[in-house]
Design an enzyme around this catalytic site. Structure first.
Site, PDB file in Angstrom:
ATOM      1  CG  ASN A 109      -2.121  -0.844   1.059  1.00  0.00           C
ATOM      2  OD1 ASN A 109      -2.323  -1.451   0.132  1.00  0.00           O
ATOM      3  ND2 ASN A 109      -2.823  -0.942   2.364  1.00  0.00           N
ATOM      4  CD  GLU A 148     -21.549  14.330   4.819  1.00  0.00           C
ATOM      5  OE1 GLU A 148     -20.740  14.991   4.380  1.00  0.00           O
ATOM      6  OE2 GLU A 148     -21.810  13.072   5.170  1.00  0.00           O
ATOM      7  CG  HIS A 199     -24.921  35.471  -5.598  1.00  0.00           C
ATOM      8  ND1 HIS A 199     -24.898  36.748  -5.711  1.00  0.00           N
ATOM      9  CD2 HIS A 199     -25.190  35.313  -4.238  1.00  0.00           C
ATOM     10  CE1 HIS A 199     -25.502  37.499  -4.842  1.00  0.00           C
ATOM     11  NE2 HIS A 199     -25.553  36.524  -3.827  1.00  0.00           N
TER      12      HIS A 199
END
Ligand code: F6R
Length: 594
Positions: free
Chosen positions: A97, A467, A490
């Site tokens: 890894n 989230e 906006h």
């Protein structure tokens, strides 16, 4: 990202390796493989999931073995690029890894010396380097090879004819599970919980030689002792427990997670001891750093602390911190990481420490790298989070942030008592959200037909909109964007229309009137509105196309109940669309590369 396992002991390794790999698939699932050694090393690997690999495997004899489940970084997912990788002779096998930064240079050198490479991975240089340096000792050859490597690694190495595994780590996690005359290697604790709860955490730069009977660790070239720890998680915690997906199980665990996390803090004799970061005398500002969902928790933390303690909080994405500048004026920072292994977070912590900053970590994993390099640790008690999409760890982080902040809040004792009561009532309130689960499910069935969506909120629920959008996009693949409700006009207004729904998270606080106005603006642009509102709300209900009622709580705690609704919405939408919820495309749990 990517999972490593290893076994050495008196039992046949194959079944154990496959079982451990199965538990680790959330770390990466584009390909996998195992190597078992007896007289010879045998490697089997493919670009398939662990279950599929297991079905094609012959019976491999051998009581020493290693395995790997991959999340591709160098080279596409394929049989050739899957780990373990071997040297030219096929005697040495390595699962790795991390990222080898100087792999190209090393490869060129090794090729010029006659080594034959077959994969596109950076990892393949490791077995070849070990082969190059091998004389009569595998550990010595591994140490020599590691000297040449720049970058991050957690490796486990086996060699035919040797009754030992050699493991090493730098900037990538690796643990050793201690059994009875057998030992296990894993990148994460859940991999080995079926066999043992006794673990040894390797430190940066450690190299260990593991046999069935003993573990010998060398750090900086000398033998060192590493303590054994008892893991606070059980096998049951890491199983699906009858749920169709880990994500749904973990969403449903949240009442318990809130209770466990709170009771952990309440049981600490002096809860304020760790928490002077938030309100310690002379405190002028606070810096918070995190990534992804944990970053959203930090954003909620900003509102909590600024509202209650009245000191400014700066929140930064950890991966941007090194470009943006310096620690806070008082040199204290809160760093949030569920896994405690996120590479960008680790890098930011190192930078903070170079600036003499005092780092408080909020993490869910005991013994994780973040927990070991931070100056102080506040643990969340979410239990192992297996689902790639974070849910219960987020709620646990919020509870930690409330708890860190309350002792310093500038409110009177009566209000403080009310807040503590409010926190204690949250498990029941989340339960009330579940009472409405069927309605959320039906709504998700309609929502699933859209390809784009906006999530909006204001104040403390703005991060919850972020989230909610993140949850939806990562598991249902619907393009979703979270915005502060006031920002839609906006620019994003250009995208509104009947095919682009807007999910509005509405709280009964000082944002309510403005949210109402924003919803009217959205409706005027013909976007369907799905609103989360308190049970007894009439005004928004009259405007929105769909309503999800949420139980009334103090607005300060509303992120906790609102996020559970959005987690369920994402889950059932993804289910309706037939998505592989626990294994979302291109993602993996715990991002250990920058
Ligand atoms: C999303 C998710 C990620 C993580 C992020 C940080 O559901 O899980 O966005 O929140 O990779 O991970 P940790 O908290 O382990 O540092």
């Amino acid at each position: 990202m990517c999972g490593i396992v290893g076994y050495i002991g008196g039992r046949q390794a194959q079944t154990i390796l496959l079982n451990c790999l199965g538990r680790l698939e959330y770390r990466g699932y584009d390909s996998c493989g195992i190597a078992v050694a007896a007289e010879h090393t045998t490697v089997f690997k493919d670009a398939v999931r662990v279950k599929a690999l297991a079905q094609t495997l012959p019976k491999l004899e051998g009581k020493t073995g290693i395995g790997h489940t991959r999340w591709a970084t160098h080279g596409e997912p394929s049989m050739i690029n899957a780990h373990p990788h071997c040297d030219c002779t096929g005697r040495i096998a390595v699962a790795h890894n991390g990222v080898i930064n100087n792999s190209q240079k090393l490869k060129q050198q090794l090729v010029s010396e006659g080594h034959l490479f077959v994969s596109e991975t950076d990892s393949e240089v490791i077995p070849h380097l070990i082969e190059k340096y091998y004389e009569d000792s595998l550990p010595k050859a591994v140490e020599a090879a590691l000297h040449e490597i720049e970058g991050s690694y957690a490796i486990v190495v086996l060699m035919e004819g040797e009754r030992e595994l050699v493991v090493a780590r730098k900037d990538s996690p690796l643990i050793i599970g201690i059994g009875d005359r057998e030992n296990f290697i894993a990148s994460d604790v859940p991999a080995i919980l079926d066999y043992t709860s006794r673990v040894m955490y390797l430190e940066e730069g450690d190299v260990a030689v593991v046999t069935g009977d003993e573990v010998k660790v060398r750090g900086n070239g000398v033998e060192v002792a590493r303590e054994e720890h008892k893991v606070p998680w059980t096998v049951k915690d890491a199983q699906r427990g009858g749920y169709e997906h880990f994500m749904l199980k973990e969403i449903h665990e949240q009442p318990k997670v809130v209770r466990d996390t709170l009771s952990e803090y309440i049981s600490i004799a002096q809860p304020a001891a760790d928490m002077t970061v938030v309100g310690g005398s002379g405190m002028e500002d606070i810096l918070m750093l995190a990534c992804g969902t944990s970053y959203h928790a930090a954003l909620v933390g900003k509102y909590i602390i600024e509202q209650l303690v009245k000191i400014p909080v700066r929140v930064e994405i950890a991966s941007e911190f090194s470009y943006s500048g310096r620690a806070s004026a008082r040199n204290k920072a809160i760093v949030i990481s569920q896994s405690g292994e996120t590479a960008d977070v680790l890098k930011a912590i190192k930078q903070l420490k170079n600036e003499d900053c005092h780092v408080i970590a909020v993490t869910n994993v005991v013994g994780s790298t973040v927990s070991r390099i931070a100056d102080q640790v506040v643990y969340t008690r979410a239990g192992p989070e297996i689902s790639v999409a974070a849910t219960k760890s987020f709620v646990a982080q919020l509870i930690a942030l409330y708890w860190l902040t309350l002792p310093y809040s500038r409110v009177d004792i009566r209000q403080l008592d009310e807040m503590v009561l409010g926190l204690r009532q949250l498990p029941g309130k989340i339960q009330q959200v579940f009472d409405n689960e069927e309605a959320i499910k039906s709504l998700a069935a309609e929502f699933a037909r859209f390809n784009n969506a906006f999530f909006v909120g204001r104040g403390i629920n703005y991060p919850i909109a972020l989230e909610g959008a993140l949850k939806l996009k990562e598991i249902s693949y619907i393009h979703a964007e979270g915005y502060s409700a006031g920002e839609l006009k906006h620019g994003p207004f250009a995208l509104l229309g009947p095919e682009t729904p807007v999910v509005a998270v509405v709280a009964r606080d000082n944002t309510y009137e403005a949210m109402l106005a924003n919803i009217k603006e959205v409706k005027a642009r013909k976007s369907p509105v799905l609103a989360l509102v308190e049970d007894d709300d009439d005004e928004v209900s009259g405007l929105a196309d769909w309503i999800i009622p949420v139980p009334g709580v103090d607005a300060l705690f509303s992120p906790v109940v609102n996020v559970v609704v959005l987690q369920l919405l994402a889950y059932y939408t993804a289910k309706q669309r037939g998505c592989p919820i626990d294994f979302p495309r291109n993602l993996a749990k715990s991002v250990t590369v920058e």
